[in-house]
Design a protein around this motif. Sequence first.
Motif, short mmCIF file in Angstrom:
data_model
loop_
_atom_site.label_atom_id
_atom_site.label_comp_id
_atom_site.label_asym_id
_atom_site.label_seq_id
_atom_site.Cartn_x
_atom_site.Cartn_y
_atom_site.Cartn_z
N LEU A 86 -4.81 -19.59 0.67
CA LEU A 86 -4.35 -18.32 0.11
C LEU A 86 -5.03 -17.21 0.89
CD1 LEU A 86 -2.94 -16.69 -2.27
CD2 LEU A 86 -5.22 -16.64 -3.28
N PHE A 87 -4.26 -16.19 1.27
CA PHE A 87 -4.84 -15.02 1.93
C PHE A 87 -4.61 -13.81 1.05
CE2 PHE A 87 -5.28 -11.49 4.84
CZ PHE A 87 -6.36 -11.87 5.62
N SER A 88 -5.68 -13.07 0.77
CA SER A 88 -5.60 -11.86 -0.04
C SER A 88 -5.71 -10.64 0.87
CB SER A 88 -6.73 -11.84 -1.08
OG SER A 88 -6.61 -12.95 -1.95
N GLY A 89 -4.62 -9.94 1.06
CA GLY A 89 -4.63 -8.73 1.87
C GLY A 89 -5.31 -7.60 1.12
N GLU A 90 -6.24 -6.92 1.79
CA GLU A 90 -6.99 -5.84 1.16
C GLU A 90 -6.41 -4.46 1.48
OE1 GLU A 90 -9.67 -5.22 -0.96
OE2 GLU A 90 -9.15 -7.24 -1.58
N SER A 91 -6.12 -4.21 2.73
CA SER A 91 -5.58 -2.90 3.11
C SER A 91 -4.98 -3.01 4.51
CB SER A 91 -6.68 -1.83 3.09
OG SER A 91 -6.14 -0.53 3.28
N MET A 92 -4.07 -2.09 4.83
CA MET A 92 -3.51 -2.03 6.17
C MET A 92 -3.31 -0.56 6.52
SD MET A 92 0.30 -3.55 5.46
CE MET A 92 1.33 -2.94 4.12
N PHE A 93 -3.14 -0.29 7.81
CA PHE A 93 -3.01 1.09 8.25
C PHE A 93 -2.05 1.17 9.43
CE2 PHE A 93 -5.81 -0.40 11.51
CZ PHE A 93 -5.56 0.41 12.61
N SER A 94 -1.55 2.37 9.66
CA SER A 94 -0.73 2.70 10.84
C SER A 94 -1.20 4.01 11.42
CB SER A 94 0.75 2.83 10.48
OG SER A 94 1.33 1.60 10.18
N ARG A 95 -1.44 4.03 12.73
CA ARG A 95 -1.63 5.29 13.44
C ARG A 95 -0.36 5.68 14.18
NH1 ARG A 95 -7.61 4.53 16.23
NH2 ARG A 95 -8.85 5.40 14.53
N GLU A 96 0.53 4.72 14.35
CA GLU A 96 1.86 4.96 14.91
C GLU A 96 2.86 4.31 13.97
OE1 GLU A 96 2.52 6.79 17.43
OE2 GLU A 96 0.59 7.00 18.43
N SER A 97 4.04 4.91 13.86
CA SER A 97 5.06 4.39 12.96
C SER A 97 5.33 2.91 13.25
CB SER A 97 6.34 5.20 13.10
OG SER A 97 7.35 4.69 12.26
N GLY A 98 5.23 2.10 12.22
CA GLY A 98 5.50 0.67 12.36
C GLY A 98 4.28 -0.17 12.67
N GLY A 99 3.11 0.46 12.89
CA GLY A 99 1.93 -0.30 13.26
C GLY A 99 1.51 -1.31 12.21
N SER A 100 1.52 -0.90 10.94
CA SER A 100 1.12 -1.83 9.88
C SER A 100 2.17 -2.91 9.67
CB SER A 100 0.87 -1.07 8.57
OG SER A 100 2.05 -0.41 8.14
N LYS A 101 3.43 -2.58 9.88
CA LYS A 101 4.49 -3.59 9.72
C LYS A 101 4.36 -4.70 10.77
CE LYS A 101 7.92 -0.40 7.75
NZ LYS A 101 9.26 0.22 7.94
N VAL A 102 4.01 -4.31 11.99
CA VAL A 102 3.82 -5.32 13.04
C VAL A 102 2.63 -6.21 12.68
CG1 VAL A 102 3.24 -5.67 15.47
CG2 VAL A 102 4.88 -3.90 14.81
N ALA A 103 1.54 -5.62 12.19
CA ALA A 103 0.37 -6.41 11.79
C ALA A 103 0.72 -7.37 10.65
CB ALA A 103 -0.76 -5.48 11.38
N LEU A 104 1.48 -6.87 9.68
CA LEU A 104 1.87 -7.69 8.54
C LEU A 104 2.76 -8.84 8.97
CD1 LEU A 104 1.75 -7.92 5.42
CD2 LEU A 104 3.77 -6.43 5.34
#
Length: 249
Positions: A157-175
């Motif tokens: 199980l992985f519990s995601g804590e937080s994500m961020f984007s400095r450019e549009s779509g950055g967090s989506k790519v990480a996710l």
Amino acid sequence: MIRLPLLDHWPPQRFPDPSQALADPPGLLAFGGDLSPERLRAAYAQGVFPWFNEGEPILWWSPDPRCVFRTERLRQPNRSLRRLLLRCGWRVTVDRDFAGVMRCCAAPRDGQPGTWISEEMIQAYATLHARGDAHSVEVWDGNRLVGGIYGVASGRLFSGESMFSRESGGSKVALLALARLLHAWGCPLLDAQVSNPHLLGLGAEEMPRAEFITALRPLVLQRMDPAAWLDVSPLTATELAQLSPAPAG
């Protein structure tokens, strides 16, 4: 008056049953204790996580419903994300800059003075990372972090804590990259903890807490070698697009 268990004198492995969490505030279970690696590992393995603002006592939560991503579904990018992957030129890494991702997640957003990710939290999760229990996915444009996500691994199980984007779509790519890894490793759920419209728009769903706890129990007992995270090779966004299933239709 709110009555909550105080964890100061409880063994770090022990938490109240999540079913005892309050309905208002929703999911608040206990307070006090510490952010030691032993207590944090035990919390996540029981469906509990800390969430509090600087200057407050440590608050422990187990919300109902729970917000989760199913990695099988999340690993498939939609058409707009696939177009971004094919043209952005970004690079994706794993566990190359855990502290950097946390600090980017802690940075003020939308005019806010800060976030709940205090220096105390950063140090606690950095210790977890050093012990192989917390991990990050980084998205780079050259040498600049443009997106990322971090969280805690408990078995499969992985519990995601937080994500961020400095450019549009950055967090989506990480996710997407994280979901693809987790799915390949036999980890069916990515816990997103508290539901909000943004997460639901990304494909998360709400799961009753009792169902989540039932699903969690066998997953946290299935040990994963932390070295697997260190063995993940960097890849370009274009490679990520080619490795991910194309949208149907």
